[in-house]
Motif scaffolding. Structure first.
Motif, PDB file in Angstrom:
ATOM      1  N   UNK A  97     111.028  34.323  32.758  1.00 46.46           N
ATOM      2  CA  UNK A  97     110.425  33.550  33.839  1.00 46.46           C
ATOM      3  C   UNK A  97     111.387  33.558  35.015  1.00 46.46           C
ATOM      4  N   UNK A  98     110.856  33.873  36.197  1.00 45.45           N
ATOM      5  CA  UNK A  98     111.670  33.947  37.410  1.00 45.45           C
ATOM      6  C   UNK A  98     111.017  33.048  38.463  1.00 45.45           C
ATOM      7  N   UNK A  99     111.723  31.966  38.809  1.00 45.83           N
ATOM      8  CA  UNK A  99     111.221  31.009  39.793  1.00 45.83           C
ATOM      9  C   UNK A  99     111.905  31.252  41.127  1.00 45.83           C
ATOM     10  N   UNK A 100     111.128  31.707  42.108  1.00 45.81           N
ATOM     11  CA  UNK A 100     111.611  31.917  43.462  1.00 45.81           C
ATOM     12  C   UNK A 100     110.901  30.920  44.384  1.00 45.81           C
ATOM     13  N   UNK A 101     111.407  30.699  45.581  1.00 40.88           N
ATOM     14  CA  UNK A 101     110.719  29.794  46.506  1.00 40.88           C
ATOM     15  C   UNK A 101     109.270  30.236  46.739  1.00 40.88           C
ATOM     16  N   UNK A 102     108.328  29.395  46.367  1.00 42.90           N
ATOM     17  CA  UNK A 102     106.912  29.683  46.585  1.00 42.90           C
ATOM     18  C   UNK A 102     106.301  30.668  45.624  1.00 42.90           C
ATOM     19  N   UNK A 103     107.041  31.087  44.592  1.00 41.35           N
ATOM     20  CA  UNK A 103     106.517  32.118  43.696  1.00 41.35           C
ATOM     21  C   UNK A 103     107.159  32.006  42.313  1.00 41.35           C
ATOM     22  N   UNK A 104     106.357  32.218  41.281  1.00 44.81           N
ATOM     23  CA  UNK A 104     106.855  32.272  39.904  1.00 44.81           C
ATOM     24  C   UNK A 104     106.276  33.512  39.245  1.00 44.81           C
ATOM     25  N   UNK A 105     107.115  34.261  38.528  1.00 41.31           N
ATOM     26  CA  UNK A 105     106.625  35.417  37.782  1.00 41.31           C
ATOM     27  C   UNK A 105     107.033  35.286  36.322  1.00 41.31           C
ATOM     28  N   UNK A 106     106.129  35.708  35.441  1.00 39.70           N
ATOM     29  CA  UNK A 106     106.364  35.673  33.995  1.00 39.70           C
ATOM     30  C   UNK A 106     106.157  37.083  33.466  1.00 39.70           C
ATOM     31  N   UNK A 163     105.274  39.959  21.748  1.00 37.68           N
ATOM     32  CA  UNK A 163     104.460  38.837  21.309  1.00 37.68           C
ATOM     33  C   UNK A 163     103.346  38.541  22.283  1.00 37.68           C
ATOM     34  N   UNK A 164     103.064  37.254  22.482  1.00 38.04           N
ATOM     35  CA  UNK A 164     101.978  36.847  23.369  1.00 38.04           C
ATOM     36  C   UNK A 164     102.293  35.488  23.973  1.00 38.04           C
ATOM     37  N   UNK A 165     101.925  35.313  25.235  1.00 36.28           N
ATOM     38  CA  UNK A 165     102.073  34.021  25.897  1.00 36.28           C
ATOM     39  C   UNK A 165     100.826  33.728  26.715  1.00 36.28           C
ATOM     40  N   UNK A 223      96.260  35.216  29.170  1.00 33.96           N
ATOM     41  CA  UNK A 223      96.990  35.712  28.007  1.00 33.96           C
ATOM     42  C   UNK A 223      97.599  37.064  28.368  1.00 33.96           C
ATOM     43  N   UNK A 224      98.916  37.148  28.282  1.00 36.99           N
ATOM     44  CA  UNK A 224      99.596  38.395  28.619  1.00 36.99           C
ATOM     45  C   UNK A 224      99.820  39.246  27.373  1.00 36.99           C
ATOM     46  N   UNK A 225      99.770  40.543  27.568  1.00 30.97           N
ATOM     47  CA  UNK A 225     100.139  41.508  26.544  1.00 30.97           C
ATOM     48  C   UNK A 225     101.536  42.023  26.866  1.00 30.97           C
ATOM     49  N   UNK A 226     102.281  42.506  25.867  1.00 21.86           N
ATOM     50  CA  UNK A 226     103.618  43.038  26.140  1.00 21.86           C
ATOM     51  C   UNK A 226     103.583  44.095  27.238  1.00 21.86           C
ATOM     52  N   UNK A 227     104.535  43.991  28.166  1.00 23.11           N
ATOM     53  CA  UNK A 227     104.592  44.934  29.281  1.00 23.11           C
ATOM     54  C   UNK A 227     103.830  44.478  30.497  1.00 23.11           C
ATOM     55  N   UNK A 228     103.285  43.251  30.460  1.00 21.95           N
ATOM     56  CA  UNK A 228     102.551  42.726  31.616  1.00 21.95           C
ATOM     57  C   UNK A 228     103.353  41.618  32.290  1.00 21.95           C
ATOM     58  N   UNK A 229     103.077  41.457  33.588  1.00 23.46           N
ATOM     59  CA  UNK A 229     103.705  40.401  34.375  1.00 23.46           C
ATOM     60  C   UNK A 229     102.618  39.608  35.101  1.00 23.46           C
ATOM     61  N   UNK A 253      99.727  42.312  36.273  1.00 21.87           N
ATOM     62  CA  UNK A 253      99.905  43.746  36.488  1.00 21.87           C
ATOM     63  C   UNK A 253     100.954  44.285  35.523  1.00 21.87           C
ATOM     64  N   UNK A 254     100.994  45.608  35.329  1.00 20.57           N
ATOM     65  CA  UNK A 254     102.018  46.190  34.454  1.00 20.57           C
ATOM     66  C   UNK A 254     103.407  45.967  35.033  1.00 20.57           C
ATOM     67  N   UNK A 255     104.396  45.855  34.146  1.00 26.79           N
ATOM     68  CA  UNK A 255     105.777  45.647  34.570  1.00 26.79           C
ATOM     69  C   UNK A 255     106.673  46.699  33.941  1.00 26.79           C
ATOM     70  N   UNK A 256     107.689  47.096  34.673  1.00 27.79           N
ATOM     71  CA  UNK A 256     108.703  48.018  34.151  1.00 27.79           C
ATOM     72  C   UNK A 256     109.754  47.162  33.437  1.00 27.79           C
ATOM     73  N   UNK A 257     109.574  46.981  32.138  1.00 22.96           N
ATOM     74  CA  UNK A 257     110.412  46.056  31.381  1.00 22.96           C
ATOM     75  C   UNK A 257     111.889  46.451  31.418  1.00 22.96           C
ATOM     76  N   UNK A 258     112.178  47.709  31.227  1.00 21.29           N
ATOM     77  CA  UNK A 258     113.574  48.155  31.185  1.00 21.29           C
ATOM     78  C   UNK A 258     114.299  47.835  32.485  1.00 21.29           C
ATOM     79  N   UNK A 259     113.620  48.096  33.600  1.00 21.65           N
ATOM     80  CA  UNK A 259     114.232  47.808  34.901  1.00 21.65           C
ATOM     81  C   UNK A 259     114.330  46.311  35.147  1.00 21.65           C
ATOM     82  N   UNK A 260     113.276  45.589  34.803  1.00 21.65           N
ATOM     83  CA  UNK A 260     113.225  44.155  35.093  1.00 21.65           C
ATOM     84  C   UNK A 260     114.307  43.375  34.370  1.00 21.65           C
ATOM     85  N   UNK A 261     114.675  43.817  33.166  1.00 21.14           N
ATOM     86  CA  UNK A 261     115.612  43.042  32.351  1.00 21.14           C
ATOM     87  C   UNK A 261     117.033  43.589  32.360  1.00 21.14           C
ATOM     88  N   UNK A 262     117.301  44.540  33.215  1.00 21.27           N
ATOM     89  CA  UNK A 262     118.642  45.132  33.284  1.00 21.27           C
ATOM     90  C   UNK A 262     119.701  44.086  33.641  1.00 21.27           C
TER      91      UNK A 262
END
Length: 342
Positions: free
Chosen positions: A193-202, A207-209, A238-244, A256-265
């Motif tokens: 979870x990334x909380x930025x001013x005016x925006x949150x991304x998960x 698994x599943x959330x 409901x998100x599937x693995x690899x989604x944001x 939308x799809x997310x580049x997990x490897x890049x996002x979590x570096x």
């Protein structure tokens, strides 16, 4: 930074919490009253008192007590006492009982003092915290979480920054992360979870959330939402693995799809850019250092960049950048000003 433990509330705070609980039952609650309550609850000890009172009311079957306290008002009043709206005498009676039985109730509700904790990271710091339930949280730079585990829920509030959650499975206690106007619910999974001013991304890794928008509410429902106990949220995505999922203001949730490897570096102390505008890359790097980079040339700012860079090492980034772009760097105090070479 060491966790901040919150002590059990004293009797005066519990009495104040009981008065607030009674006032918040009003059908047409004035906005001024709500604002006063929010201000009162900003004090951590007050928030803890109100939360423990809510647990006490549920455990002591306060609706019955409220009905008995208004015995002379007749059967109609007694029935009203059994509804969700509690009368002040009933609330105060429950608070008194709660004070007398505080040790027992704290154990039964799971709200022991050591379960109410806060963790934060300094600028440039990345750290992993082991939670009491077996879960692990990795906090990125300049981030903070508040933890409130009870017997029924594992509540975490990301007040600022970015966190990666590796959640231990517990079907009886959902793991709920609140950030701004969002709520992410999981049982056992891995997500960021990334909380930025005016925006949150998960971003979901495994698994599943369920990602929900918290709806505005007044009165006691608004209080419960603030405590992570309410249900005034949408049905969720409901998100599937690899989604944001991205939440921005009142706009619909974008999945939308997310580049997990890049996002979590960042968990490795590195950042990866893939064809990213230089201005965005610099903004990301600046999160990790007091020594800020500023692009002074418009043409240079429009350039795009790819590569993997260590966080907090501004000089190395600028040195690498100079190998590919015709730039000159001037250091003024704690700022690196990047311009095009003449």
């Amino acid at each position: 930074m060491k966790a901040c433990e919150k002590p059990a509330p004293d009797e005066s705070r519990l009495e104040a919490a009981a008065h607030w609980h009674a006032r918040l039952q009003e059908t047409d609650l004035p906005i001024e009253t709500w604002d006063e309550f929010v201000l009162w609850r900003e004090v951590p000890e007050n928030a803890a008192a109100f939360a423990q009172l809510e647990d006490a009311l549920r455990m002591l079957d306060v609706s019955e007590m409220a009905g008995r306290s208004e015995h002379d008002a007749g059967d109609g009043a007694r029935q009203a006492g059994r509804r969700f709206a509690l009368n002040p005498k009933g609330v105060l009676l429950a608070a008194s009982a709660f004070v007398a039985l505080s040790s027992t109730l704290l154990i039964a509700t799971g709200r022991q003092g050591h379960d109410l904790e806060s963790y934060e990271t300094a600028l440039g710091e990345i750290r992993t915290i082991d939670l009491a339930d077996g879960s692990h949280v990795t906090l990125n730079t300049d981030s903070r979480i508040d933890i409130d585990f009870t017997a029924r829920r594992r509540n975490i509030t990301l007040t600022e920054g970015q966190a990666y959650f590796d959640v231990a499975h517990d079907a009886d206690r959902p793991f709920i992360v609140a950030a701004a106007e969002s709520r992410t619910t999981a049982l056992g999974t891995q997500f960021e979870v990334y909380a930025q001013p005016g925006q949150v991304s998960v971003t979901l890794v495994e698994g599943s959330v369920v990602v929900s928008e918290i709806k505005a509410a007044t009165g006691i429902r608004g209080v419960l939402n603030a405590l992570g106990q309410g249900d005034d949220s949408d049905e969720g995505h409901i998100l599937a693995p690899g989604e944001r999922a991205t939440l921005v203001g009142d706009a619909p949730v974008r999945v939308e799809p997310a580049d997990i490897e890049t996002a979590l570096k960042w968990r490795e102390g590195r950042i990866e850019f893939r064809d990213m505008p230089l201005t965005e890359a610099v903004a990301e790097l600046n999160r990790y250092s007091r020594r800020q980079i500023r692009i002074g040339d418009a043409d240079i700012a429009r350039e795009r960049i790819s590569g993997v860079f260590p966080v907090g090492d501004q000089e190395k980034f600028l040195s690498t950048l100079g190998l590919y772009l015709p730039i000159e760097v001037v250091e003024v105090g704690d700022t690196f000003i990047v311009d095009a070479k003449d």
